[in-house]
Design a protein around this motif. Structure first.
Motif, mmCIF file in Angstrom:
data_model
loop_
_atom_site.group_PDB
_atom_site.id
_atom_site.type_symbol
_atom_site.label_atom_id
_atom_site.label_comp_id
_atom_site.label_asym_id
_atom_site.label_seq_id
_atom_site.Cartn_x
_atom_site.Cartn_y
_atom_site.Cartn_z
ATOM 1 N N MET A 102 0.824 -1.216 0.000
ATOM 2 C CA MET A 102 0.000 0.000 0.000
ATOM 3 C C MET A 102 0.856 1.263 0.000
ATOM 4 S SD MET A 102 -2.656 -1.182 2.951
ATOM 5 C CE MET A 102 -3.822 0.159 2.891
ATOM 6 N N LEU A 134 -2.998 4.816 8.476
ATOM 7 C CA LEU A 134 -4.007 5.870 8.360
ATOM 8 C C LEU A 134 -5.017 5.762 9.506
ATOM 9 C CD1 LEU A 134 -5.514 8.126 6.747
ATOM 10 C CD2 LEU A 134 -6.680 6.305 5.517
ATOM 11 N N THR A 135 -5.578 4.546 9.700
ATOM 12 C CA THR A 135 -6.666 4.348 10.660
ATOM 13 C C THR A 135 -6.225 4.668 12.084
ATOM 14 O OG1 THR A 135 -7.394 2.543 9.234
ATOM 15 C CG2 THR A 135 -8.398 2.661 11.411
ATOM 16 N N LYS A 165 -4.307 2.328 14.438
ATOM 17 C CA LYS A 165 -4.832 0.999 14.778
ATOM 18 C C LYS A 165 -5.118 0.198 13.513
ATOM 19 C CE LYS A 165 -7.663 -1.060 18.340
ATOM 20 N NZ LYS A 165 -8.745 -0.911 19.288
ATOM 21 N N LEU A 211 -7.667 -13.267 8.619
ATOM 22 C CA LEU A 211 -6.437 -12.693 8.055
ATOM 23 C C LEU A 211 -5.361 -12.546 9.128
ATOM 24 C CD1 LEU A 211 -8.172 -10.051 5.752
ATOM 25 C CD2 LEU A 211 -7.181 -12.226 5.052
ATOM 26 N N ILE A 216 -2.211 -7.386 11.918
ATOM 27 C CA ILE A 216 -2.549 -5.968 12.053
ATOM 28 C C ILE A 216 -2.195 -5.508 13.475
ATOM 29 C CG2 ILE A 216 -4.250 -5.922 10.210
ATOM 30 C CD1 ILE A 216 -6.453 -6.058 12.208
ATOM 31 N N GLY A 360 -12.729 -10.301 7.239
ATOM 32 C CA GLY A 360 -11.622 -9.340 7.401
ATOM 33 C C GLY A 360 -11.502 -8.412 6.204
ATOM 34 N N MET A 364 -11.207 -3.899 5.118
ATOM 35 C CA MET A 364 -9.998 -3.272 4.564
ATOM 36 C C MET A 364 -10.355 -2.141 3.606
ATOM 37 S SD MET A 364 -7.764 -6.638 3.742
ATOM 38 C CE MET A 364 -6.530 -5.735 2.829
ATOM 39 N N GLY A 366 -11.958 0.573 3.802
ATOM 40 C CA GLY A 366 -13.324 1.085 3.795
ATOM 41 C C GLY A 366 -14.350 -0.023 3.750
ATOM 42 N N ALA A 367 -15.246 -0.049 4.757
ATOM 43 C CA ALA A 367 -16.285 -1.081 4.809
ATOM 44 C C ALA A 367 -17.344 -0.806 3.731
ATOM 45 C CB ALA A 367 -16.917 -1.092 6.200
ATOM 46 N N ASN A 369 -20.500 -0.082 3.607
ATOM 47 C CA ASN A 369 -21.362 1.110 3.657
ATOM 48 C C ASN A 369 -20.630 2.338 3.109
ATOM 49 O OD1 ASN A 369 -23.425 -0.272 4.780
ATOM 50 N ND2 ASN A 369 -23.130 0.462 6.870
ATOM 51 N N ILE A 370 -19.349 2.420 3.398
ATOM 52 C CA ILE A 370 -18.585 3.596 2.955
ATOM 53 C C ILE A 370 -18.426 3.566 1.426
ATOM 54 C CG2 ILE A 370 -16.375 4.828 3.209
ATOM 55 C CD1 ILE A 370 -18.276 4.756 5.722
ATOM 56 N N LEU A 373 -21.658 4.711 0.047
ATOM 57 C CA LEU A 373 -21.782 6.172 0.173
ATOM 58 C C LEU A 373 -21.003 6.873 -0.953
ATOM 59 C CD1 LEU A 373 -21.417 7.041 3.983
ATOM 60 C CD2 LEU A 373 -23.352 7.552 2.490
HETATM 61 C C1 LIG Z 1 -7.290 -7.043 7.740
HETATM 62 C C2 LIG Z 1 -7.277 -5.566 7.897
HETATM 63 C C3 LIG Z 1 -6.159 -4.855 7.486
HETATM 64 C C4 LIG Z 1 -6.120 -3.475 7.664
HETATM 65 N N1 LIG Z 1 -4.990 -2.808 7.279
HETATM 66 C C5 LIG Z 1 -4.899 -1.477 7.521
HETATM 67 C C6 LIG Z 1 -3.672 -0.800 7.239
HETATM 68 O O1 LIG Z 1 -2.700 -1.399 6.775
HETATM 69 N N2 LIG Z 1 -3.613 0.531 7.511
HETATM 70 C C7 LIG Z 1 -4.665 1.227 8.031
HETATM 71 O O2 LIG Z 1 -4.535 2.420 8.250
HETATM 72 N N3 LIG Z 1 -5.836 0.589 8.341
HETATM 73 C C8 LIG Z 1 -5.975 -0.736 8.099
HETATM 74 N N4 LIG Z 1 -7.132 -1.402 8.417
HETATM 75 C C9 LIG Z 1 -8.238 -0.661 9.043
HETATM 76 C C10 LIG Z 1 -9.416 -0.424 8.100
HETATM 77 O O3 LIG Z 1 -9.089 0.527 7.142
HETATM 78 C C11 LIG Z 1 -10.602 -0.018 9.012
HETATM 79 O O4 LIG Z 1 -10.997 -1.178 9.719
HETATM 80 C C12 LIG Z 1 -11.748 0.535 8.206
HETATM 81 O O5 LIG Z 1 -11.423 1.804 7.714
HETATM 82 C C13 LIG Z 1 -13.029 0.617 9.038
HETATM 83 O O6 LIG Z 1 -12.782 1.333 10.215
HETATM 84 P P1 LIG Z 1 -13.232 0.787 11.634
HETATM 85 O O7 LIG Z 1 -12.756 -0.607 11.775
HETATM 86 O O8 LIG Z 1 -12.822 1.795 12.657
HETATM 87 O O9 LIG Z 1 -14.837 0.713 11.529
HETATM 88 P P2 LIG Z 1 -15.873 1.891 11.744
HETATM 89 O O10 LIG Z 1 -15.449 3.105 10.985
HETATM 90 O O11 LIG Z 1 -16.132 2.031 13.201
HETATM 91 O O12 LIG Z 1 -17.164 1.271 11.028
HETATM 92 C C14 LIG Z 1 -17.897 0.214 11.650
HETATM 93 C C15 LIG Z 1 -19.134 -0.036 10.798
HETATM 94 O O13 LIG Z 1 -19.918 1.176 10.733
HETATM 95 C C16 LIG Z 1 -20.182 1.502 9.370
HETATM 96 N N5 LIG Z 1 -20.146 2.962 9.199
HETATM 97 C C17 LIG Z 1 -19.173 3.811 9.611
HETATM 98 N N6 LIG Z 1 -19.454 5.062 9.223
HETATM 99 C C18 LIG Z 1 -20.652 5.011 8.549
HETATM 100 C C19 LIG Z 1 -21.473 5.984 7.902
HETATM 101 N N7 LIG Z 1 -21.129 7.277 7.859
HETATM 102 N N8 LIG Z 1 -22.604 5.550 7.322
HETATM 103 C C20 LIG Z 1 -22.979 4.250 7.337
HETATM 104 N N9 LIG Z 1 -22.235 3.280 7.946
HETATM 105 C C21 LIG Z 1 -21.092 3.657 8.533
HETATM 106 C C22 LIG Z 1 -19.069 0.837 8.575
HETATM 107 O O14 LIG Z 1 -19.478 0.520 7.243
HETATM 108 C C23 LIG Z 1 -18.816 -0.438 9.366
HETATM 109 O O15 LIG Z 1 -19.708 -1.452 8.961
HETATM 110 C C24 LIG Z 1 -7.213 -2.782 8.249
HETATM 111 C C25 LIG Z 1 -8.338 -3.506 8.650
HETATM 112 C C26 LIG Z 1 -8.383 -4.875 8.495
HETATM 113 C C27 LIG Z 1 -9.612 -5.623 8.941
#
Ligand SMILES: Cc1cc2nc3c(=O)[nH]c(=O)nc-3n(C[C@H](O)[C@H](O)[C@H](O)COP(=O)(O)OP(=O)(O)OC[C@H]3O[C@@H](n4cnc5c(N)ncnc54)[C@H](O)[C@@H]3O)c2cc1C
Length: 405
Positions: A102, A134-135, A165, A211, A216, A360, A364, A366-367, A369-370, A373
């Motif tokens: 990345m 980033l996260t 995180k 994963l 992570i 998992g 990665m 962006g979930a 829902n994002i 959006l």
């Molecule tokens: C295997 C793995 C590898 C990863 N690697 C990296 C990495 O290398 N670097 C890095 O920076 N991050 C990494 N991540 C983190 C990943 O980018 C985040 O998990 C992701 O951005 C979601 O953030 P969160 O887990 O805080 O969930 P949240 O943001 O808390 O979201 C939780 C749920 O709420 C929903 N949601 C949130 N906001 C809204 C909205 N406005 N409208 C509707 N629904 C919403 C989401 O769709 C999701 O279903 C990794 C994650 C995983 C699982």
């Protein structure tokens, strides 16, 4: 569906990656039990391929030579072809492999010549892991709200403080990128190169169900010194640095994550074929329907890669592909279990792992829902054509060598 966008060159890459992916299965199962054992698998051809990707020839990258073709993984379409096949073998090992990964995409988008020489030079020394931070805790989807601070310290040196995180490979990485804030608002976000040997950097792996090999981590940045020459985009206007580069990078990366999800779905399909030698007619029809769905989502992923290769700011199709491929991966892995009865996950470790890994990938970059959006905002802004199956300029042929036909 049999439509393909791959030309002979990309098909050669896919065929090679398919063979390497098959080698990933055993190693991936072992890593699921011992996520720290990745060092034992560095000689696998697929791992070596990932370690060589995203290092351009002009910076000394040897790339990958297959027949008369050479690949550096600088285009999204090359990456999706490789990532799908390696993830079909094992997504965990694929994510645990060394390489630019990345952060390599961000460096390609944003770094200047001197920064690229430093970054690629380190990667060329030996198999080297990188990280992309980033996260932040509680700020995953809302990345623009990040709080990690990059503040002026002594002359020409900044100070980095904050917490990140879920950062993949952060505890095994030698270098990587961190997004941080120099001021309020989106224009206050910037990205810096970080050497993990520098005092103040600490990464602790988090136990996960899926994963697991990606390891992570939670990362603590406690006064890490960042020389001015490691600030990415330092020669650009703030509008063309942090958040802009972040969006460009994610647009380019999302087809790859979608490809990983397609690979997981294919692995689930493979597991049914390998484990159920006799299928009744209804089961055969169900499996055939799954194969067709996989093929159509793969097609969407390929088109999304071609789209971002043609224009890195057009990420709506990539968001659609990522959301759809992750939905496919979750549904395909659960559907595969249904071919083996209620004890499927207990009796077949591979199925259990695929279900966990599919969940998992959903999170990665962006979930779901994002992604939806983003797509909806594209529709509102008129950037995504209503009723058009694919964007109007899909027939553009990028330098990656793909064409729609
Ligand atoms: C295997 C793995 C590898 C990863 N690697 C990296 C990495 O290398 N670097 C890095 O920076 N991050 C990494 N991540 C983190 C990943 O980018 C985040 O998990 C992701 O951005 C979601 O953030 P969160 O887990 O805080 O969930 P949240 O943001 O808390 O979201 C939780 C749920 O709420 C929903 N949601 C949130 N906001 C809204 C909205 N406005 N409208 C509707 N629904 C919403 C989401 O769709 C999701 O279903 C990794 C994650 C995983 C699982």
């Amino acid at each position: 569906m049999t439509a393909t966008v791959l030309d002979d060159r990309l098909r050669a890459l896919r065929d090679a990656a398919r063979e390497w992916g098959a080698e990933f299965r055993t190693a991936g199962a072992a890593l699921d039990l011992d996520p720290d054992g990745v060092g034992a698998h560095l000689d696998l051809a697929g791992v070596r391929c990932l370690a060589s990707m995203l290092i351009p020839a002009e910076y000394g990258g040897a790339g990958l030579r297959l027949g008369g073709h050479r690949f550096h993984g600088m285009t999204a379409i090359e990456r999706v072809v490789v990532l799908e096949e390696l993830a079909r073998g094992d997504a965990g090992l694929m994510l645990a492999s060394p390489g630019a990964s990345m952060s390599g995409v961000l460096v390609d988008v944003l770094a200047d010549r001197e920064q690229k020489e430093w970054f690629y030079g380190r990667l060329l020394e030996r198999p080297t892991w990188t990280f992309f931070a980033l996260t932040e805790p509680g700020r995953g989807s809302d990345a623009a709200a990040l709080e990690t601070a990059l503040s002026p310290a002594a002359e020409e040196v900044h100070r980095l403080d904050g917490r990140k995180k879920y950062v993949g490979n952060a505890a095994r990485a030698a270098l990587g990128v961190v997004f941080a804030r120099t001021g309020p608002g989106p224009l206050g976000v910037t990205a810096v190169l970080v050497d993990t040997a520098d005092p103040g950097y600490r990464a602790e792996p988090i136990e996960t169900l899926g994963l697991r090999a990606a390891r992570i981590c939670e990362v603590t940045l406690d006064g890490v010194a960042v020389p001015a020459e490691r600030v990415l985009g330092r020669d650009r206007s703030p509008a063309r640095r942090g958040m802009w580069a972040c969006v460009q990078t994610f647009n380019r990366l999302r087809p790859g994550v979608a490809a990983i999800a397609v690979g997981i779905a294919e692995a689930a399909h493979d597991a049914v074929l390998a484990g159920r030698l006799r299928l009744d007619r209804a089961e055969r029809d169900r499996l055939e329907a799954l194969a067709q769905r996989i093929a159509s989502v793969r097609h969407l992923v390929h088109l999304s890669a071609i789209e971002v290769d043609a224009d890195g700011s057009r990420g709506h199709l990539a968001s659609a592909a990522k959301a759809e491929a992750c939905r496919l991966a979750e549904e395909a892995t659960l559907a595969a279990c249904s071919f083996f009865g209620p004890r499927a996950r207990w009796d077949h470790a591979v199925l259990d792992k695929l279900v966990r890994d599919a969940r998992g990938v959903e999170f990665m970059e962006g979930a779901g829902n994002i992604q939806k959006l983003t797509l909806f905002q594209g529709l509102l802004a008129g950037k995504v054509g209503r009723g058009e199956p694919f964007p109007a300029h899909q027939a553009k042929t990028p330098t990656g060598g793909a064409s729609c036909r």
